[in-house]
Design an enzyme around this catalytic site. Structure first.
Site, short mmCIF file in Angstrom:
data_model
loop_
_atom_site.label_atom_id
_atom_site.label_comp_id
_atom_site.label_asym_id
_atom_site.label_seq_id
_atom_site.Cartn_x
_atom_site.Cartn_y
_atom_site.Cartn_z
N MET A 27 0.84 -1.20 0.00
CA MET A 27 0.00 0.00 0.00
C MET A 27 0.88 1.26 0.00
O MET A 27 0.41 2.36 0.29
CB MET A 27 -0.95 -0.01 1.19
CG MET A 27 -1.89 -1.22 1.14
SD MET A 27 -3.44 -0.98 2.00
CE MET A 27 -2.88 -0.65 3.64
N LEU A 30 6.69 3.25 1.50
CA LEU A 30 7.62 2.12 1.63
C LEU A 30 8.69 2.38 2.68
O LEU A 30 9.16 3.49 2.85
CB LEU A 30 8.26 1.84 0.27
CG LEU A 30 7.27 1.53 -0.86
CD1 LEU A 30 8.03 1.25 -2.17
CD2 LEU A 30 6.37 0.36 -0.52
N HIS A 34 9.32 -3.28 3.50
CA HIS A 34 8.99 -3.51 2.08
C HIS A 34 10.26 -3.81 1.28
O HIS A 34 10.28 -4.70 0.44
CB HIS A 34 8.32 -2.27 1.48
CG HIS A 34 7.01 -1.91 2.10
ND1 HIS A 34 6.83 -0.76 2.84
CD2 HIS A 34 5.80 -2.51 2.09
CE1 HIS A 34 5.58 -0.68 3.24
NE2 HIS A 34 4.92 -1.73 2.81
N ASP A 149 2.36 -9.20 9.24
CA ASP A 149 0.91 -9.37 9.10
C ASP A 149 0.60 -10.87 9.06
O ASP A 149 0.21 -11.43 8.04
CB ASP A 149 0.43 -8.66 7.84
CG ASP A 149 0.69 -7.16 7.93
OD1 ASP A 149 -0.10 -6.47 8.56
OD2 ASP A 149 1.73 -6.70 7.41
N GLN A 152 -2.75 -12.16 8.07
CA GLN A 152 -2.97 -11.88 6.65
C GLN A 152 -2.33 -12.96 5.78
O GLN A 152 -2.90 -13.38 4.77
CB GLN A 152 -2.37 -10.51 6.31
CG GLN A 152 -2.34 -10.18 4.83
CD GLN A 152 -2.00 -8.72 4.58
OE1 GLN A 152 -2.85 -7.87 4.68
NE2 GLN A 152 -0.75 -8.43 4.27
P1 AMP Z 1 1.52 -2.93 3.41
O1 AMP Z 1 2.10 -1.92 2.47
O2 AMP Z 1 1.52 -2.49 4.84
O3 AMP Z 1 0.21 -3.49 2.93
O4 AMP Z 1 2.54 -4.15 3.39
C1 AMP Z 1 2.92 -4.78 2.20
C2 AMP Z 1 3.68 -6.02 2.54
O5 AMP Z 1 4.83 -5.68 3.32
C3 AMP Z 1 2.88 -7.00 3.40
O6 AMP Z 1 3.13 -8.34 2.96
C4 AMP Z 1 3.40 -6.77 4.78
O7 AMP Z 1 3.29 -7.88 5.64
C5 AMP Z 1 4.85 -6.46 4.50
N1 AMP Z 1 5.44 -5.71 5.61
C6 AMP Z 1 4.92 -4.61 6.21
N2 AMP Z 1 5.71 -4.22 7.24
C7 AMP Z 1 6.74 -5.11 7.29
C8 AMP Z 1 7.88 -5.26 8.13
N3 AMP Z 1 8.12 -4.41 9.14
N4 AMP Z 1 8.72 -6.29 7.88
C9 AMP Z 1 8.49 -7.16 6.88
N5 AMP Z 1 7.43 -7.07 6.04
C10 AMP Z 1 6.57 -6.06 6.24
#
Ligand code: AMP
Length: 286
Positions: A27, A30, A34, A149, A152
């Site tokens: 989303m 970044l 990410h 997540d 998720q």
């Molecule tokens: P989001 O942009 O928050 O929807 O996250 C996109 C992807 O990045 C999802 O698969 C999240 O689980 C992963 N993600 C978010 N934060 C972290 C983090 N701190 N460490 C590893 N992966 C992450």
């Protein structure tokens, strides 16, 4: 980096290019978490595809959707410097051409009713919907998700199996700041002091990896944790839960014969943070 807002362009580009594809749905806003997913993808395949889409159907709170950070120029620079090959930047209409009403309803079982499913009405239906649509557009060999997540990942795995998507899911570990706070796009809205205070979640979770600290009933641990989080400045604490890490069945108490995880959701100011930690990942019986 090839960039498009249109699904047809993305599908056509990838069909023409050929080669194995790893896909990272995001989303945006970044951060290092990410980036770690992009790097995992880069090591695995020829073509790394990211999407940035703030998916409206997974937000149960309109203010959260509106306030979600969207630093798109910065995001593009990060992805270009990480050697991402393709960026899909769809509009809401590109993902939901028939509108956001009457969406497919996924059978997510009890995953939809516990923890995030309980506290965020319709959240996982929105997640399953968007990821299903993105998988149909990108058709990747690997889907890279973050362990931050955790629930998720389980929801998407179930959707993938139920719908027969032929994609392998890879899960990357949670990236944290030096103080232990899990990286999250929502952290941008925390002050430095709040960020510092919020790392209490990590400290509390981390100490539970020590089996010595699991010699008391979980109910006691839960009470202590809630108290510590309150003292650190957290407001409402939605849950501190113990679960079986393979099934996410909620456990009333520690059971060292199972792989266990503690999951937390709590508010720092008006920002809702989630985190989790596997308690016994090195248990040789797992
Ligand atoms: P989001 O942009 O928050 O929807 O996250 C996109 C992807 O990045 C999802 O698969 C999240 O689980 C992963 N993600 C978010 N934060 C972290 C983090 N701190 N460490 C590893 N992966 C992450």
């Amino acid at each position: 980096m090839y960039i498009s807002k249109h699904r047809e362009d993305i599908t056509r580009f990838l069909e023409n290019k050929g080669g194995r594809v790893a896909f990272i749905p995001t989303m945006g806003a970044l951060h290092d978490g990410h980036v770690s997913l992009v790097r995992m993808a880069r090591e695995k395949v020829d073509i790394v595809v990211c999407s940035i889409f703030v998916n409206p159907t997974q937000f149960d709170n309109p203010e959260d959707l509106e306030n979600y950070p969207r630093p798109i120029a910065d995001d593009m620079a990060i992805l270009a410097s990480e050697d991402c090959d393709v960026l899909y930047l769809p509009s809401v209409e590109d993902i939901y051409p028939e509108g956001q009403e009457n969406l497919q309803v996924f059978d997510l079982g009890y995953l939809d009713e516990i923890l995030e499913g309980e506290y965020r009405d319709g959240h996982y239906q929105g997640v399953a919907n968007v990821v299903d649509r993105l998988l149909n557009i990108v058709d990747p060999d690997f889907l890279i998700l973050g362990a931050k997540d955790y629930q998720q990942v389980m929801v998407i795995s179930k959707m993938k199996t139920d719908l027969g998507h032929e994609v392998e899911i890879l899960v990357a570990p949670t990236m944290r700041t030096r103080s232990g706070l899990a990286q999250s796009s929502r952290n941008r809205r925390l002050s430095d002091k709040e960020k510092h205070n919020a790392s209490a979640i990590y400290r509390e979770l981390y100490r539970m990896q020590n089996i010595e600290n699991r010699q008391v009933p979980f109910a006691e641990v839960q009470r202590n944790m809630v108290e510590k989080l309150r003292k650190a400045g957290f407001g409402p604490i939605d849950y501190v839960a113990l679960a079986d890490a393979d099934t996410l069945e909620i456990l009333a108490d520690f059971d060292e014969s199972r792989k266990m995880i503690i999951l937390v959701a709590a508010y720092m100011g008006d920002i809702r943070l989630i985190d989790n930690m596997l308690l016994n990942p090195s248990n040789p019986s797992h």
